[in-house]
Enzyme design. Structure first.
Site, PDB file in Angstrom:
ATOM      1  N   LYS A 200      -2.386   3.239   8.987  1.00 38.02           N
ATOM      2  CA  LYS A 200      -1.278   2.274   8.906  1.00 38.02           C
ATOM      3  C   LYS A 200      -0.936   1.937   7.459  1.00 38.02           C
ATOM      4  CE  LYS A 200      -1.999  -2.398   9.411  1.00 38.02           C
ATOM      5  NZ  LYS A 200      -1.427  -3.280   8.404  1.00 38.02           N
TER       6      LYS A 200
ATOM      7  N   CYS B 196       0.390 -10.650   9.018  1.00 31.49           N
ATOM      8  CA  CYS B 196      -0.680 -11.429   9.628  1.00 31.49           C
ATOM      9  C   CYS B 196      -0.903 -12.741   8.874  1.00 31.49           C
ATOM     10  CB  CYS B 196      -1.979 -10.625   9.607  1.00 31.49           C
ATOM     11  SG  CYS B 196      -2.099  -9.452  10.954  1.00 31.49           S
TER      12      CYS B 196
ATOM     13  N   ARG C 183      -0.503 -15.731   0.773  1.00 25.95           N
ATOM     14  CA  ARG C 183      -0.325 -14.316   0.430  1.00 25.95           C
ATOM     15  C   ARG C 183       0.741 -14.197  -0.669  1.00 25.95           C
ATOM     16  NH1 ARG C 183      -1.001 -10.409   5.647  1.00 25.95           N
ATOM     17  NH2 ARG C 183      -1.495  -8.976   3.977  1.00 25.95           N
TER      18      ARG C 183
ATOM     19  N   ASP D  23     -10.665  -5.739   6.293  1.00 29.85           N
ATOM     20  CA  ASP D  23     -10.009  -5.395   7.562  1.00 29.85           C
ATOM     21  C   ASP D  23     -11.013  -4.988   8.647  1.00 29.85           C
ATOM     22  OD1 ASP D  23      -7.711  -5.926   6.203  1.00 29.85           O
ATOM     23  OD2 ASP D  23      -7.121  -3.847   5.908  1.00 29.85           O
TER      24      ASP D  23
ATOM     25  N   ARG E 211       0.681  -3.742  16.292  1.00 28.28           N
ATOM     26  CA  ARG E 211       1.203  -3.538  14.937  1.00 28.28           C
ATOM     27  C   ARG E 211       0.414  -2.437  14.227  1.00 28.28           C
ATOM     28  NH1 ARG E 211       0.160  -8.032  11.581  1.00 28.28           N
ATOM     29  NH2 ARG E 211       0.627  -6.394  10.108  1.00 28.28           N
TER      30      ARG E 211
HETATM   31  N1  EPU Z   1      -2.960 -11.382  -4.379  1.00 30.13           N
HETATM   32  C1  EPU Z   1      -2.447 -12.226  -5.325  1.00 30.13           C
HETATM   33  N2  EPU Z   1      -1.207 -11.949  -5.840  1.00 30.13           N
HETATM   34  C2  EPU Z   1      -0.474 -10.868  -5.444  1.00 30.13           C
HETATM   35  C3  EPU Z   1      -1.012  -9.996  -4.466  1.00 30.13           C
HETATM   36  C4  EPU Z   1      -2.266 -10.290  -3.950  1.00 30.13           C
HETATM   37  O1  EPU Z   1      -3.090 -13.204  -5.718  1.00 30.13           O
HETATM   38  O2  EPU Z   1       0.627 -10.682  -5.962  1.00 30.13           O
HETATM   39  C5  EPU Z   1      -4.299 -11.649  -3.816  1.00 30.13           C
HETATM   40  C6  EPU Z   1      -4.233 -11.939  -2.312  1.00 30.13           C
HETATM   41  O3  EPU Z   1      -3.969 -13.299  -2.064  1.00 30.13           O
HETATM   42  C7  EPU Z   1      -5.605 -11.492  -1.842  1.00 30.13           C
HETATM   43  C8  EPU Z   1      -5.957 -10.352  -2.797  1.00 30.13           C
HETATM   44  O4  EPU Z   1      -5.093 -10.473  -3.911  1.00 30.13           O
HETATM   45  O5  EPU Z   1      -6.538 -12.533  -2.031  1.00 30.13           O
HETATM   46  C9  EPU Z   1      -5.785  -8.957  -2.204  1.00 30.13           C
HETATM   47  O6  EPU Z   1      -4.484  -8.806  -1.684  1.00 30.13           O
HETATM   48  P1  EPU Z   1      -3.781  -7.381  -1.574  1.00 30.13           P
HETATM   49  O7  EPU Z   1      -2.543  -7.402  -2.377  1.00 30.13           O
HETATM   50  O8  EPU Z   1      -4.792  -6.327  -1.845  1.00 30.13           O
HETATM   51  O9  EPU Z   1      -3.394  -7.335  -0.040  1.00 30.13           O
HETATM   52  P2  EPU Z   1      -2.080  -6.768   0.618  1.00 30.13           P
HETATM   53  O10 EPU Z   1      -1.570  -5.624  -0.174  1.00 30.13           O
HETATM   54  O11 EPU Z   1      -1.136  -7.877   0.922  1.00 30.13           O
HETATM   55  C10 EPU Z   1      -3.285  -4.958   2.030  1.00 30.13           C
HETATM   56  C11 EPU Z   1      -3.349  -4.610   3.486  1.00 30.13           C
HETATM   57  C12 EPU Z   1      -4.179  -5.630   4.229  1.00 30.13           C
HETATM   58  C13 EPU Z   1      -5.566  -5.705   3.608  1.00 30.13           C
HETATM   59  C14 EPU Z   1      -5.469  -5.976   2.103  1.00 30.13           C
HETATM   60  C15 EPU Z   1      -6.814  -5.918   1.391  1.00 30.13           C
HETATM   61  C16 EPU Z   1      -1.255  -3.492   3.803  1.00 30.13           C
HETATM   62  C17 EPU Z   1       0.096  -3.500   4.390  1.00 30.13           C
HETATM   63  N3  EPU Z   1      -2.011  -4.568   4.001  1.00 30.13           N
HETATM   64  O12 EPU Z   1      -2.653  -6.237   1.972  1.00 30.13           O
HETATM   65  O13 EPU Z   1      -4.285  -5.141   5.542  1.00 30.13           O
HETATM   66  O14 EPU Z   1      -6.309  -6.746   4.198  1.00 30.13           O
HETATM   67  O15 EPU Z   1      -4.610  -4.996   1.487  1.00 30.13           O
HETATM   68  O16 EPU Z   1      -7.407  -4.667   1.571  1.00 30.13           O
HETATM   69  O17 EPU Z   1      -1.653  -2.510   3.177  1.00 30.13           O
HETATM   70  C18 EPU Z   1      -4.660  -5.233   7.832  1.00 30.13           C
HETATM   71  O18 EPU Z   1      -4.431  -4.019   7.863  1.00 30.13           O
HETATM   72  O19 EPU Z   1      -5.158  -5.871   8.794  1.00 30.13           O
HETATM   73  C19 EPU Z   1      -4.364  -5.973   6.610  1.00 30.13           C
HETATM   74  C20 EPU Z   1      -4.218  -7.284   6.570  1.00 30.13           C
END
Ligand code: EPU
Length: 418
Positions: A22, A117, A122, A305, A397
């Site tokens: 995904k 989610c 976020r 995850d 999803r």
């Molecule tokens: N963060 C910030 N600022 C930002 C971006 C992130 O402070 O601009 C913080 C977040 O608050 C969090 C950490 O950095 O504490 C990590 O966030 P990340 O950006 O890595 O998460 P994401 O890209 O929003 C993806 C996956 C998530 C998974 C996380 C961590 C996708 C679409 N989503 O989210 O997947 O938990 O990386 O590995 O790729 C899931 O599949 O169930 C899921 C939630």
């Protein structure tokens, strides 16, 4: 509205094939926008987040053709809209990848603040920091993010936190920017490498993906390509937990065992047997399950995850396990539901204490997010009696035909409309 009804207590046995990842697919599909020619993407999982991505591409003017169950041809050459409206963006977190892809291709993008989610705060400050470094200006108003740039120029980007989304977005925006971009403190997840491999197969020049420094030399144009998405490491991990919870014996096919390393190590500690082959693993349990401590961390650490799924397994193990969630503030939402099934779990901030009671009982429960839903399925499979899971749209999803795959392994699970 649909729900799952599971009659628990059946061992999972046989073979299961893992679908495409995904979190790789939802970045690769928007990345097609960057190409000047059609692309064919294979091993695309049939999940609602992917279907939303495909719908957004179509709404923007791309021609999307389904060639086979999991293969799509996408022609981005007629895209003439640069906007992802609230109605579609709110349904999925990964809509933010359209920001990087549209900016990288057209120098402009207008995307609604993403949904996804409910895992706590976020923010997207690091995404915006990356776009600004590359020379884009942004405004935020009425829930929309507007990006604009006359000319993107390569630059040095240092992330304050390790972030998957911002690392991918920086890659998308930088791939055609003039000169060299260096991303430091980059995320290293397998899907980061997959996106880099996809972009490189279109003619990009990205080095170092999978390490914490990624270097991108901008290219003028990207060509069409045929590319297969990597297998989903979290789907594989979820099946590993489900097999272990039912003391089953299953061959999991279409996996990259290296991507599963942190999950495999913890499962072995818990007492799960795992035999690795080139692109499959056999998982079985023939003894007692024992406690383990888990701390989630960016790759190559234990993935957040998989936190709820392994916690569910630990409710069936002997002893007290300590789980520390280091990525998301609110990822213990499933605990109240598991308690309804007899689990003994106490949450204090980012730490959960799981007392292994060795058994769970069926109950009506609700999925509050994607992985929480996966945890409840595992609990239902292992529990005595009947479990009814509502709000399974969260599960759909991110899991491709979960109930069909489980049924083929001997589970008694059905999807019914309410
Ligand atoms: N963060 C910030 N600022 C930002 C971006 C992130 O402070 O601009 C913080 C977040 O608050 C969090 C950490 O950095 O504490 C990590 O966030 P990340 O950006 O890595 O998460 P994401 O890209 O929003 C993806 C996956 C998530 C998974 C996380 C961590 C996708 C679409 N989503 O989210 O997947 O938990 O990386 O590995 O790729 C899931 O599949 O169930 C899921 C939630």
């Amino acid at each position: 509205m649909d729900k799952f009804i599971i009659k628990g207590g059946r061992r999972l046995t046989g073979e299961v094939t893992i679908s495409g990842a995904k979190n790789a697919a939802v970045a690769i599909l928007p990345a097609v926008i960057l190409s000047d020619e059609p692309c064919v993407i294979e091993n695309v999982p049939n999940i609602s987040d992917v279907n939303i991505c495909l719908r957004i591409l179509t709404e923007m003017g791309a021609e999307v053709t389904k060639l086979d169950a999991n293969i799509y041809r996408i022609d981005p050459t007629k895209i003439d809209k640069y906007c992802v409206p609230y109605e579609t963006a709110r349904k999925m977190r990964a809509s933010y990848y359209f920001l990087g892809a549209l900016l990288g291709k057209f120098g402009k993008a207008r995307v609604s603040m993403p949904g996804g989610c409910p895992l706590g705060d976020r923010p997207i400050d690091q995404h915006l920091k990356a776009f600004s470094s590359l020379g884009a200006e942004y405004t935020l108003s009425q829930g929309m993010i507007d990006l604009h740039s006359e000319k993107l120029r390569g630059s040095q980007i240092f992330f304050d936190v390790v972030t998957v989304g911002a690392t991918m977005n920086a890659m998308l925006a930088a791939v055609k920017a003039e000169g060299l971009t260096v991303i430091e403190n980059a995320a290293k997840e397998p899907h980061i490498v997959d996106l880099a491999n996809f972009l490189n197969s279109m003619g990009a020049n990205i080095m170092g993906a999978g390490t914490d420094v990624i270097k991108i030399r901008g290219v003028e144009r990207l060509r069409g390509t045929t590319y297969a998405v990597i297998p989903d490491q979290i789907e594989a991990g979820t099946f590993m937990a489900a097999i272990a919870a039912t003391k089953g014996d299953v061959l999991i096919k279409n996996v990259i065992p290296k991507h599963l390393e942190s999950i495999t190590k913890k499962m072995e500690k818990i007492g799960v047997n795992i035999e690795q082959f080139d692109d499959s693993i056999r998982v079985w349990v023939d003894g007692p399950l024992v406690k383990a401590n888990i701390k989630t961390a960016p790759h190559p650490g234990f993935p957040t995850d998989m936190q709820s799924q392994i916690a569910t397994l630990l409710t069936l193990a002997k002893g007290t396990s300590i789980i520390t969630e280091n990525i998301w503030d609110q990822r213990f939402g499933y605990v109240d539901e598991l308690r309804r099934m007899g689990a003994d779990i106490t949450v204090n901030g980012k730490v959960a204490l799981v007392e292994g009671t060795g058994k769970l009982m069926g109950a009506p429960v609700k999925a509050c997010d994607l992985r929480a839903g996966a945890a409840l399925i595992i609990a239902g499979l292992a529990a005595s009696g009947v479990t009814e899971i509502e709000d399974i749209f969260h599960i759909e999803r991110g899991y491709d035909c979960m109930e069909g795959k489980l049924r083929a392994l001997g589970a008694d699970i059905e999807k019914v409309s309410i």
